[in-house]
Write a protein that holds these residues in place. Sequence first.
Motif, PDB file in Angstrom:
ATOM      1  N   CYS A  46       7.784   0.388  -2.593  1.00 15.74           N
ATOM      2  CA  CYS A  46       7.488  -1.001  -2.222  1.00 15.74           C
ATOM      3  C   CYS A  46       8.549  -1.570  -1.285  1.00 15.74           C
ATOM      4  N   ALA A  47       9.801  -1.233  -1.509  1.00 14.47           N
ATOM      5  CA  ALA A  47      10.866  -1.697  -0.625  1.00 14.47           C
ATOM      6  C   ALA A  47      10.677  -1.129   0.784  1.00 14.47           C
ATOM      7  N   ALA A  48      10.288   0.145   0.872  1.00 13.95           N
ATOM      8  CA  ALA A  48      10.025   0.752   2.182  1.00 13.95           C
ATOM      9  C   ALA A  48       8.841   0.060   2.858  1.00 13.95           C
ATOM     10  N   LEU A  49       7.797  -0.240   2.102  1.00 17.96           N
ATOM     11  CA  LEU A  49       6.646  -0.959   2.654  1.00 17.96           C
ATOM     12  C   LEU A  49       7.074  -2.339   3.150  1.00 17.96           C
ATOM     13  N   GLU A  66       8.258 -17.387  -2.004  1.00 19.47           N
ATOM     14  CA  GLU A  66       9.321 -17.605  -2.986  1.00 19.47           C
ATOM     15  C   GLU A  66       8.775 -17.260  -4.351  1.00 19.47           C
ATOM     16  N   PRO A  67       9.503 -16.634  -5.221  1.00 21.66           N
ATOM     17  CA  PRO A  67      10.861 -16.152  -4.995  1.00 21.66           C
ATOM     18  C   PRO A  67      10.863 -14.915  -4.092  1.00 21.66           C
ATOM     19  N   ALA A  68      11.936 -14.720  -3.339  1.00 20.98           N
ATOM     20  CA  ALA A  68      12.063 -13.571  -2.447  1.00 20.98           C
ATOM     21  C   ALA A  68      12.034 -12.280  -3.260  1.00 20.98           C
ATOM     22  N   SER A  69      11.291 -11.299  -2.759  1.00 19.10           N
ATOM     23  CA  SER A  69      11.148 -10.030  -3.470  1.00 19.10           C
ATOM     24  C   SER A  69      10.653  -8.959  -2.520  1.00 19.10           C
ATOM     25  N   ASP A  70      11.105  -7.722  -2.723  1.00 15.58           N
ATOM     26  CA  ASP A  70      10.571  -6.586  -1.963  1.00 15.58           C
ATOM     27  C   ASP A  70       9.145  -6.259  -2.391  1.00 15.58           C
ATOM     28  N   LEU A  71       8.652  -6.928  -3.424  1.00 10.12           N
ATOM     29  CA  LEU A  71       7.316  -6.660  -3.945  1.00 10.12           C
ATOM     30  C   LEU A  71       6.262  -7.604  -3.378  1.00 10.12           C
ATOM     31  N   ALA A 148      -1.751   0.034   8.360  1.00  8.00           N
ATOM     32  CA  ALA A 148      -0.846   0.946   9.071  1.00  8.00           C
ATOM     33  C   ALA A 148       0.480   1.087   8.325  1.00  8.00           C
ATOM     34  N   ALA A 149       1.010  -0.022   7.814  1.00  9.37           N
ATOM     35  CA  ALA A 149       2.275   0.024   7.078  1.00  9.37           C
ATOM     36  C   ALA A 149       2.119   0.757   5.749  1.00  9.37           C
ATOM     37  N   VAL A 150       1.011   0.523   5.050  1.00 16.16           N
ATOM     38  CA  VAL A 150       0.758   1.222   3.780  1.00 16.16           C
ATOM     39  C   VAL A 150       0.640   2.724   4.036  1.00 16.16           C
ATOM     40  N   LYS A 151      -0.116   3.082   5.053  1.00 12.30           N
ATOM     41  CA  LYS A 151      -0.311   4.503   5.385  1.00 12.30           C
ATOM     42  C   LYS A 151       1.019   5.185   5.685  1.00 12.30           C
ATOM     43  N   LYS A 152       1.921   4.482   6.340  1.00 10.00           N
ATOM     44  CA  LYS A 152       3.202   5.051   6.745  1.00 10.00           C
ATOM     45  C   LYS A 152       4.189   5.166   5.586  1.00 10.00           C
ATOM     46  N   THR A 153       4.133   4.249   4.615  1.00 14.83           N
ATOM     47  CA  THR A 153       5.207   4.171   3.621  1.00 14.83           C
ATOM     48  C   THR A 153       4.802   4.465   2.177  1.00 14.83           C
ATOM     49  N   VAL A 154       3.509   4.370   1.866  1.00 16.66           N
ATOM     50  CA  VAL A 154       3.059   4.575   0.481  1.00 16.66           C
ATOM     51  C   VAL A 154       2.274   5.892   0.422  1.00 16.66           C
ATOM     52  N   PRO A 155       2.888   6.960  -0.063  1.00 12.64           N
ATOM     53  CA  PRO A 155       2.243   8.281  -0.043  1.00 12.64           C
ATOM     54  C   PRO A 155       0.968   8.320  -0.903  1.00 12.64           C
ATOM     55  N   PRO A 156      -0.002   9.103  -0.441  1.00  9.55           N
ATOM     56  CA  PRO A 156      -1.222   9.282  -1.239  1.00  9.55           C
ATOM     57  C   PRO A 156      -0.937  10.114  -2.493  1.00  9.55           C
ATOM     58  N   THR A 157      -1.778   9.927  -3.496  1.00  7.99           N
ATOM     59  CA  THR A 157      -1.637  10.703  -4.731  1.00  7.99           C
ATOM     60  C   THR A 157      -2.531  11.935  -4.752  1.00  7.99           C
ATOM     61  N   VAL A 158      -3.480  11.996  -3.843  1.00  3.26           N
ATOM     62  CA  VAL A 158      -4.385  13.160  -3.778  1.00  3.26           C
ATOM     63  C   VAL A 158      -4.344  13.798  -2.423  1.00  3.26           C
TER      64      VAL A 158
END
Length: 158
Positions: A46-49, A66-71, A148-158
């Motif tokens: 999530c931080a990478a995303l 707010e509140p600020a979060s990497d999530l 595009a950001a999800v595809k780049k940073t959140v790896p697929p599980t399958v």
Amino acid sequence: MTSNRLRPLLIPSLAAVLALAGCTSDDARAAVTPPPAPAADVAKVCAALHRELPETVAGRDRIDPEPASDLTAAWGGAAIVLRCGVPRPAKMDDPMALGAEWDGVGWMAEELRSGGVRFTSTYREAYVEVVVAQGVATEVGVLDPIVAAVKKTVPPTV
């Protein structure tokens, strides 16, 4: 959505759901509840995303909530709100849930009582939820920069 394959979805059906989303011009900072603290590996994804997310989506500037979060992230105030590391939605067990693939990333779409649409990524190491307010999602491409950001940073599980 219990199988490892996304059910095909007619693009007109998804477009109809998107067309139901209404509009907001509020550029105020959104108050967003971050998801419960995810596992360390999910928090890292999530931080990478968060670092890769675009500054503009559908013509709306990024104004992180707010509140600020990497999530969490938001564009146009509460017009488009992202939460990463959310728990797997129970709706994914529904064989009638609307599912689609956007540029290699699977998404489940849910129409909200508010008239907006909630998209949740499927088959990724972290569940990413994007809520699009009523009237904002008038075309299928509204999520392109987020996908595009999800595809780049959140790896697929399958």
